[in-house]
Design a protein around this motif. Sequence first.
Motif, PDB file in Angstrom:
ATOM      1  N   TRP A   8      89.688  63.034  41.823  1.00  0.00           N
ATOM      2  CA  TRP A   8      88.680  63.392  42.819  1.00  0.00           C
ATOM      3  C   TRP A   8      88.193  64.828  42.661  1.00  0.00           C
ATOM      4  O   TRP A   8      87.040  65.140  42.970  1.00  0.00           O
ATOM      5  N   PHE A   9      89.040  65.687  42.159  1.00  0.00           N
ATOM      6  CA  PHE A   9      88.575  67.037  41.824  1.00  0.00           C
ATOM      7  C   PHE A   9      87.505  66.962  40.735  1.00  0.00           C
ATOM      8  O   PHE A   9      86.461  67.615  40.817  1.00  0.00           O
ATOM      9  N   VAL A  10      87.750  66.127  39.728  1.00  0.00           N
ATOM     10  CA  VAL A  10      86.778  65.942  38.643  1.00  0.00           C
ATOM     11  C   VAL A  10      85.504  65.288  39.168  1.00  0.00           C
ATOM     12  O   VAL A  10      84.384  65.679  38.805  1.00  0.00           O
ATOM     13  N   LEU A  11      85.646  64.280  40.047  1.00  0.00           N
ATOM     14  CA  LEU A  11      84.483  63.581  40.578  1.00  0.00           C
ATOM     15  C   LEU A  11      83.588  64.504  41.394  1.00  0.00           C
ATOM     16  O   LEU A  11      82.354  64.393  41.334  1.00  0.00           O
ATOM     17  N   THR A 299      94.019  57.452  51.574  1.00  0.00           N
ATOM     18  CA  THR A 299      92.599  57.807  51.710  1.00  0.00           C
ATOM     19  C   THR A 299      91.912  57.870  50.352  1.00  0.00           C
ATOM     20  O   THR A 299      90.788  57.361  50.173  1.00  0.00           O
ATOM     21  N   LEU A 300      92.581  58.470  49.382  1.00  0.00           N
ATOM     22  CA  LEU A 300      91.997  58.590  48.045  1.00  0.00           C
ATOM     23  C   LEU A 300      91.834  57.233  47.381  1.00  0.00           C
ATOM     24  O   LEU A 300      90.864  56.998  46.648  1.00  0.00           O
ATOM     25  N   THR A 307      83.899  54.022  45.718  1.00  0.00           N
ATOM     26  CA  THR A 307      83.111  54.690  44.672  1.00  0.00           C
ATOM     27  C   THR A 307      82.827  53.751  43.511  1.00  0.00           C
ATOM     28  O   THR A 307      81.698  53.698  42.996  1.00  0.00           O
ATOM     29  N   VAL A 308      83.839  53.010  43.085  1.00  0.00           N
ATOM     30  CA  VAL A 308      83.672  52.075  41.969  1.00  0.00           C
ATOM     31  C   VAL A 308      82.618  51.021  42.287  1.00  0.00           C
ATOM     32  O   VAL A 308      81.842  50.595  41.421  1.00  0.00           O
ATOM     33  N   VAL A 309      82.539  50.635  43.566  1.00  0.00           N
ATOM     34  CA  VAL A 309      81.580  49.601  43.974  1.00  0.00           C
ATOM     35  C   VAL A 309      80.179  50.175  44.136  1.00  0.00           C
ATOM     36  O   VAL A 309      79.187  49.574  43.681  1.00  0.00           O
ATOM     37  N   LEU A 310      80.060  51.350  44.768  1.00  0.00           N
ATOM     38  CA  LEU A 310      78.755  51.854  45.188  1.00  0.00           C
ATOM     39  C   LEU A 310      78.044  52.705  44.145  1.00  0.00           C
ATOM     40  O   LEU A 310      76.812  52.656  44.035  1.00  0.00           O
TER      41      LEU A 310
END
Length: 339
Positions: A8-11, A299-300, A307-310
Amino acid sequence: MSILQTLWFVLIGVLFSGFFFLDGFDYGVGMAVGSLAHNEGERTQIIKTIGPVWDGNEVWLITAGGAMFASFPYWYATLFSGYYLVLLFILVGLIMRGVSFEFRAQSPEKHVPVWSKCLAISSLVVPFLFGTVFISMIKGMPIDAQGNIHAHFFDYFNWFSIVGGVALTLLTYLHGLNYITLKTKGAVSERAQNYAQALYWVLYAGEVVFALLLLFQTDFIKVHPIATLLCLVLIVGFSVWAHVATFKNKQGHAFLASGLTLVSLVALIFCGLFPRVMISSISPKFDLMIKSASSSNYTLIIMTIATVVLVPCVLAYTAWAYWIFRKRIEMPRIGEANY
């Protein structure tokens, strides 16, 4: 530190990269309204290049902020509370940019130049302030043990952050010029290309100053020497590629390279921060770390699934929108709307 925390830091870095790649040329186009165009007809031509896409591009900023809030709430709290006034001015600039498009299109002819100037000024202020935020953040802010920032004016605005703000403003302006060259016909396109050819020489000098300040004002070289040097090489390399492409009239290459220069700058910042999210100038003990600033693992996981879906849907829609509005913009005819 878990894989999801690192992911999530990378995202978030990817989201900011997308924002600066896409909304970056919006700011450049906005600045060009005041500096490149010679009359309101040319200003209308320039504005039409981003008319269908500018508001969609800003969604990347909202998404990045939302992702930071959900995945790293302590980072979000420290950053947004410590930079409250600066971010407020950024928000005002974004609002003024948004209303400038609409008011310029709907105003009487005598008021149109006022909103053109408003668009140009707000498009300059926003990237400059973003640059000062990111650069002052990597230089280090007075963060205490509770994660609170007790800063003074010169913590936000110092030589390094001002150079960073000017550099980001110039990068977005060049990105906008390359986009205008790619999306317009006639004198405006030729003028934008000529401006870009000249301004890249200024950018090289700015990049040298920025690299020297980065060396002496941060610990990036000490903590991540290879990644830092690689990102600096990429920034310069993409700048040279864009510059050469403007001389060879390879407009698509110039636009892609200037966008990748901005992406490399974001990569430099995030690589240098890792595994931190905020750097304390008081003591390294007060640095805000990825591990301690993130949300719960549950939560993550939920956010990752969403995220993978949207995200593929969003990317597909964005690509479709740019494909639909891919044609070059000509000078408007007399009496045509100002948008």
